[in-house]
Every structure is written in structure tokens, then in C-alpha cells.
Write a protein that holds these residues in place. Structure first.
Motif, PDB file in Angstrom:
ATOM      1  N   THR A 140       0.786  -1.183   0.041  1.00 17.71           N
ATOM      2  CA  THR A 140       0.096   0.122  -0.131  1.00 17.71           C
ATOM      3  C   THR A 140       0.745   1.314   0.171  1.00 17.71           C
ATOM      4  O   THR A 140       0.371   2.119  -0.669  1.00 17.71           O
ATOM      5  CB  THR A 140      -1.120   0.121   1.255  1.00 17.71           C
ATOM      6  OG1 THR A 140      -1.702  -1.090   1.017  1.00 17.71           O
ATOM      7  CG2 THR A 140      -1.656   1.254   1.306  1.00 17.71           C
ATOM      8  N   THR A 141       1.778   1.334   0.919  1.00 20.78           N
ATOM      9  CA  THR A 141       2.786   2.459   0.640  1.00 20.78           C
ATOM     10  C   THR A 141       3.558   2.580  -0.465  1.00 20.78           C
ATOM     11  O   THR A 141       3.855   3.551  -1.165  1.00 20.78           O
ATOM     12  CB  THR A 141       3.847   2.297   2.094  1.00 20.78           C
ATOM     13  OG1 THR A 141       4.643   1.042   1.980  1.00 20.78           O
ATOM     14  CG2 THR A 141       3.005   2.531   3.266  1.00 20.78           C
ATOM     15  N   LEU A 179       4.253   5.460  -5.658  1.00 22.86           N
ATOM     16  CA  LEU A 179       4.477   5.431  -6.943  1.00 22.86           C
ATOM     17  C   LEU A 179       3.271   6.501  -7.570  1.00 22.86           C
ATOM     18  O   LEU A 179       3.418   7.532  -8.437  1.00 22.86           O
ATOM     19  CB  LEU A 179       3.886   4.147  -7.467  1.00 22.86           C
ATOM     20  CG  LEU A 179       5.014   3.127  -7.420  1.00 22.86           C
ATOM     21  CD1 LEU A 179       4.574   1.579  -7.544  1.00 22.86           C
ATOM     22  CD2 LEU A 179       6.286   3.487  -8.073  1.00 22.86           C
ATOM     23  N   ALA A 180       1.857   6.622  -7.003  1.00 24.27           N
ATOM     24  CA  ALA A 180       1.122   7.449  -7.548  1.00 24.27           C
ATOM     25  C   ALA A 180       1.524   8.893  -7.053  1.00 24.27           C
ATOM     26  O   ALA A 180       1.233   9.907  -8.070  1.00 24.27           O
ATOM     27  CB  ALA A 180      -0.302   7.110  -6.611  1.00 24.27           C
ATOM     28  N   VAL A 181       2.022   9.305  -6.021  1.00 24.83           N
ATOM     29  CA  VAL A 181       2.469  10.631  -5.800  1.00 24.83           C
ATOM     30  C   VAL A 181       3.629  10.813  -6.829  1.00 24.83           C
ATOM     31  O   VAL A 181       3.785  12.062  -7.259  1.00 24.83           O
ATOM     32  CB  VAL A 181       3.236  10.588  -4.144  1.00 24.83           C
ATOM     33  CG1 VAL A 181       3.942  11.789  -4.048  1.00 24.83           C
ATOM     34  CG2 VAL A 181       2.175  10.388  -3.238  1.00 24.83           C
ATOM     35  N   LEU A 182       4.661   9.978  -6.917  1.00 32.29           N
ATOM     36  CA  LEU A 182       5.657  10.142  -8.208  1.00 32.29           C
ATOM     37  C   LEU A 182       5.155  10.476  -9.422  1.00 32.29           C
ATOM     38  O   LEU A 182       5.449  11.303  -9.977  1.00 32.29           O
ATOM     39  CB  LEU A 182       6.568   9.008  -8.209  1.00 32.29           C
ATOM     40  CG  LEU A 182       7.885   9.055  -9.160  1.00 32.29           C
ATOM     41  CD1 LEU A 182       8.587  10.395  -8.660  1.00 32.29           C
ATOM     42  CD2 LEU A 182       8.626   7.849  -8.880  1.00 32.29           C
ATOM     43  N   ALA A 183       4.142   9.701  -9.906  1.00 31.88           N
ATOM     44  CA  ALA A 183       3.283   9.913 -11.430  1.00 31.88           C
ATOM     45  C   ALA A 183       2.910  11.400 -11.138  1.00 31.88           C
ATOM     46  O   ALA A 183       2.884  12.117 -12.405  1.00 31.88           O
ATOM     47  CB  ALA A 183       2.641   8.947 -11.622  1.00 31.88           C
ATOM     48  N   ALA A 184       2.132  11.575 -10.332  1.00 37.28           N
ATOM     49  CA  ALA A 184       1.467  12.905 -10.171  1.00 37.28           C
ATOM     50  C   ALA A 184       2.591  13.965 -10.112  1.00 37.28           C
ATOM     51  O   ALA A 184       2.340  15.128 -10.768  1.00 37.28           O
ATOM     52  CB  ALA A 184       0.648  13.141  -8.989  1.00 37.28           C
ATOM     53  N   LEU A 231       9.501   8.882   0.208  1.00 39.47           N
ATOM     54  CA  LEU A 231       9.526   7.462  -0.222  1.00 39.47           C
ATOM     55  C   LEU A 231       9.493   7.634  -1.825  1.00 39.47           C
ATOM     56  O   LEU A 231      10.223   6.880  -2.600  1.00 39.47           O
ATOM     57  CB  LEU A 231       8.383   6.568   0.265  1.00 39.47           C
ATOM     58  CG  LEU A 231       8.454   4.961  -0.144  1.00 39.47           C
ATOM     59  CD1 LEU A 231       9.669   4.425   0.235  1.00 39.47           C
ATOM     60  CD2 LEU A 231       7.363   4.299   0.193  1.00 39.47           C
ATOM     61  N   ALA A 232       8.718   8.466  -2.196  1.00 39.12           N
ATOM     62  CA  ALA A 232       8.717   8.632  -3.903  1.00 39.12           C
ATOM     63  C   ALA A 232      10.184   8.981  -4.285  1.00 39.12           C
ATOM     64  O   ALA A 232      10.581   8.549  -5.613  1.00 39.12           O
ATOM     65  CB  ALA A 232       7.864   9.372  -4.200  1.00 39.12           C
ATOM     66  N   ASP A 233      10.685   9.719  -3.326  1.00 39.12           N
ATOM     67  CA  ASP A 233      12.225  10.307  -4.043  1.00 39.12           C
ATOM     68  C   ASP A 233      13.129   8.997  -3.912  1.00 39.12           C
ATOM     69  O   ASP A 233      13.915   9.153  -4.884  1.00 39.12           O
ATOM     70  CB  ASP A 233      12.767  11.055  -2.877  1.00 39.12           C
ATOM     71  CG  ASP A 233      12.206  12.477  -2.909  1.00 39.12           C
ATOM     72  OD1 ASP A 233      11.561  12.797  -3.899  1.00 39.12           O
ATOM     73  OD2 ASP A 233      12.218  13.340  -1.961  1.00 39.12           O
ATOM     74  N   ARG A 234      12.932   8.101  -3.091  1.00 39.40           N
ATOM     75  CA  ARG A 234      13.782   6.624  -3.186  1.00 39.40           C
ATOM     76  C   ARG A 234      13.254   6.064  -4.203  1.00 39.40           C
ATOM     77  O   ARG A 234      14.210   5.090  -5.007  1.00 39.40           O
ATOM     78  CB  ARG A 234      13.438   6.005  -2.095  1.00 39.40           C
ATOM     79  CG  ARG A 234      14.257   6.615  -0.851  1.00 39.40           C
ATOM     80  CD  ARG A 234      13.795   5.659   0.379  1.00 39.40           C
ATOM     81  NE  ARG A 234      14.400   6.377   1.875  1.00 39.40           N
ATOM     82  CZ  ARG A 234      15.756   6.127   2.068  1.00 39.40           C
ATOM     83  NH1 ARG A 234      16.457   5.213   1.566  1.00 39.40           N
ATOM     84  NH2 ARG A 234      16.162   6.610   3.133  1.00 39.40           N
ATOM     85  N   LEU A 235      11.957   5.778  -4.744  1.00 42.91           N
ATOM     86  CA  LEU A 235      11.453   4.886  -5.755  1.00 42.91           C
ATOM     87  C   LEU A 235      12.146   5.683  -7.192  1.00 42.91           C
ATOM     88  O   LEU A 235      12.146   4.864  -7.961  1.00 42.91           O
ATOM     89  CB  LEU A 235      10.004   5.006  -5.877  1.00 42.91           C
ATOM     90  CG  LEU A 235       9.356   4.094  -4.774  1.00 42.91           C
ATOM     91  CD1 LEU A 235       7.931   4.431  -4.566  1.00 42.91           C
ATOM     92  CD2 LEU A 235       9.682   2.562  -4.899  1.00 42.91           C
ATOM     93  N   GLU A 236      12.077   6.830  -7.139  1.00 48.05           N
ATOM     94  CA  GLU A 236      12.727   7.609  -8.406  1.00 48.05           C
ATOM     95  C   GLU A 236      14.012   7.198  -8.789  1.00 48.05           C
ATOM     96  O   GLU A 236      14.309   7.217  -9.913  1.00 48.05           O
ATOM     97  CB  GLU A 236      12.610   9.250  -8.280  1.00 48.05           C
ATOM     98  CG  GLU A 236      12.586   9.700  -9.483  1.00 48.05           C
ATOM     99  CD  GLU A 236      12.112  11.375  -9.530  1.00 48.05           C
ATOM    100  OE1 GLU A 236      11.947  11.815 -10.540  1.00 48.05           O
ATOM    101  OE2 GLU A 236      12.232  11.819  -8.341  1.00 48.05           O
TER     102      GLU A 236
END
Length: 334
Positions: A21-22, A27-32, A325-330
Motif C-alpha cells: 500500500t505504501t 508511486l502514485a505521488v511520484l507519477a502525479a 519514499l517517492a524520492d527513493r522510488l525515483e
């Protein structure tokens, strides 16, 4: 990661408790953040998407950030809406004295196996096929076993509606042939095996036509959804797992099941890996055991990308934490 977020549909799943879920929310935050119009949807009956964002969510989309909406589908509400639609349709063709019994049967069907999943699939299919509202839909899916059944439902429901239509058509044609063979009809047909259309009997009555049209609409909806789920240019499934025995076993089985079904799998994100800088004798022993599991993941999922996320010092909750967390996923690659 950029290519993954350029898809139309992104499914994030895995065993319960691995952090899917996180990951889906981040990922949704990153795409937005990259300018895409995004909807993140929880299909898990035990919703935690609202907890991840620290916002109250409902069955209607709620704007959380620029370009980002979120919703939690209520399976009970979907079943109720579906059954009310069925009752409304049947009311047109059912005599009043039968309505109480018909509504009783509908109430009992709420608890029937598969009722929630079928209603949920219909809602998801409509979301998938609405190309105007969002450019990317991220699905935070239920634990893997539920997801596999959900993704197989379009094919099963299409076959089911095909069977009902065929049965209805044969019953209708046989009934009309028999009608023409009775003395009251005032006419005969050349053969009981003649095509009804050739005898002027090809038109269905209002009741049969209404049922057939409903079944055909659902069949078309599920076929279209199935095609999109299997189209690698539009849809990808991302597994999340932790370096532990049970999540590895379930992920390996689930990846094979999806691939056998022709559903594209983007990769397996290994979450909560103990950082190298973590110190202490306890963490050292845990890291040694974890190394065995990481090697097993590399061996059993060798055909897939397997990026890793470290175990964080605190829980990920709230938009600020999800953005971090989006920064890390990027930085990860798929």
C-alpha cells in the motif's frame, strides 16, 4: 521507473503486510509529481490506503495533491448497487406476487461466493475503460490470492454470459417452434429443426431482449477489461515482497500464475532490506539470514527486475513521508 509510470494501468500486489500500500501510494505521488493525472485505488477489503495518506477516503475520488486523487472501493456498496440494478430490471417482468420471493433471493445472493468479486470487477472494469478521467490508475490490490481470482474473472464471466446467452437463445427458439406446432397456433412449420429466423420468429420478446442486452454489455465490458489487463503497452503488475520465506514462496507462485495467464509482470520490488549501515549484533545476525533470502530471490526471480528498498527507521504515514519514499522510488530502475 519512468517507463513503468507511463503505463495506463499499474497493479501493485503481494502478500499482506509487505508494504504494497505504501509503495502504491508513493508511486502514485511520484507519477502525479511528473504531471500525470493519477487515480490510486484500493481494492483490498481491509483498506489501508487512507491510513497511508493519513486522510479519510471513501468510494468517491478525493483530491489529495495536484493531479492525484484516491478512493477506496467498498465491496458491500458495489454488491448492493449491482443487486439493486438486477431487481430494477426484473421488476419489469415479474408479477407482483413474486416480488417478495425474488427480493429474498437477491438478499441471500449477497453472501454467495464470488458476489463481491464479480461486483468489484465490474467497477474496476469501468474505471479501466474510462480513458478521459485519468492518465494513470494505480491499483493497490488485495493479497495475491484475491488478485489472481480478480484478474481471471473477466475471462470466466465472459464465458458464463456466453453460456447464458446460448442457453437463452436455444430455449427461446425451441419455445417458438413448439408454439407453432400446437393446434392453437393455426399454422405449422416445415420442420421442428428449421431456423426460427426463416419462419419469421427471429425477434426476441421484450423480456428476453432486455436480458440479452444486459448480458452482452457485461460480456463486452469484461472482454475489453481482459484485453487491457493483458496488454503490456497499457498494463503492468508490480509485486512487492520482503526478504522472508513466506512472501518469497507466494511471490514466486503468483508471478508464474500471472505469466501463465498472459498478464505482464514488471518486476518484484524487494522491500525493507536491512541497510548496510545498521549496526548491532542483532541486526548483524538478521542481515546474515536476510542475505540467504536475497540470494534466493535473485535465483528464483532471475528473469525479473528486482530493485530493493531499505528498511526505514519509522513508519511511512502521511503525504510528506510518501513524498520522501517517492524520492527513493525515483532512483530505482525497472
Amino acid at each position: 521507473m519512468k517507463e513503468l509510470l507511463e503505463k495506463r494501468l499499474l497493479w501493485v500486489g503481494g502478500k499482506g503486510g509487505v508494504g504494497k500500500t505504501t509503495v502504491a501510494a508513493s508511486l502514485a505521488v511520484l507519477a502525479a509529481r511528473r504531471g500525470r493525472r493519477v487515480l490510486v485505488v484500493s481494492t483490498d477489503p481491509a483498506h489501508s490506503l487512507g491510513d497511508a495518506f493519513d486522510r479519510k477516503l471513501s468510494d468517491a475520488p478525493r483530491r489529495l495533491l495536484p493531479n492525484l486523487d484516491a478512493l477506496e472501493i467498498d465491496p458491500d456498496a458495489e454488491v448492493e448497487a449491482h443487486l439493486q440494478g438486477v431487481i430494477s430490471q426484473l421488476r419489469r417482468f415479474t408479477v407482483p406476487r413474486m416480488m417478495d420471493e425474488m427480493e429474498r433471493q437477491m438478499r441471500l445472493s449477497r453472501q454467495s461466493p464470488g458476489t463481491q468479486e464479480a461486483a468489484l470487477l465490474e467497477r474496476l472494469s469501468r474505471l479501466m475503460l474510462d480513458d478521459d478521467a485519468y492518465e494513470l490508475i494505480v491499483f493497490d490490490t488485495a493479497p495475491t490470492g484475491h488478485t489472481l481470482r480478480l484478474l481471471s474473472l473477466p475471462e470466466a464471466m465472459a464465458a458464463w454470459t456466453d453460456g447464458l446467452l446460448a442457453h437463452s437463445r436455444k430455449s427461446e427458439e425451441l419455445g417458438k417452434v413448439l408454439k407453432h406446432l400446437t393446434p392453437k397456433s393455426g399454422q405449422d412449420v416445415g420442420s421442428p429443426f428449421a431456423e426460427p429466423e426463416e419462419e419469421g420468429m427471429g425477434e426476441l420478446d421484450e423480456r428476453a431482449r432486455s436480458i440479452a442486452e444486459t448480458l452482452k454489455r457485461r460480456r463486452r465490458l469484461f472482454h475489453q477489461a481482459r484485453r487491457r489487463i493483458k496488454n503490456a503497452d497499457e498494463s503492468q503488475f508490480l509485486f512487492v515482497l520482503t526478504p522472508e520465506r513466506l512472501p518469497i514462496l507466494e511471490t514466486v507462485r503468483s508471478v508464474k500464475a500471472l505469466q501463465d495467464a498472459g498478464i505482464p509482470v514488471a518486476g518484484a520490488l524487494v522491500n525493507r532490506v536491512i541497510p548496510e549501515e545498521a549496526d548491532g549484533d542483532f541486526l548483524r545476525r538478521r542481515r546474515e539470514q536476510e542475505g540467504v533470502y536475497l540470494a534466493r530471490i535473485d535465483q528464483e526471480l532471475a528473469a525479473l527486475p528486482r530493485p530493493r528498498l531499505p528498511l526505514l527507521a519509522s513508519d511511512v504515514q502521511g503525504i510528506e513521508a510518501l513524498e520522501a519514499l517517492a524520492d527513493r522510488l525515483e532512483e530505482l530502475s525497472f
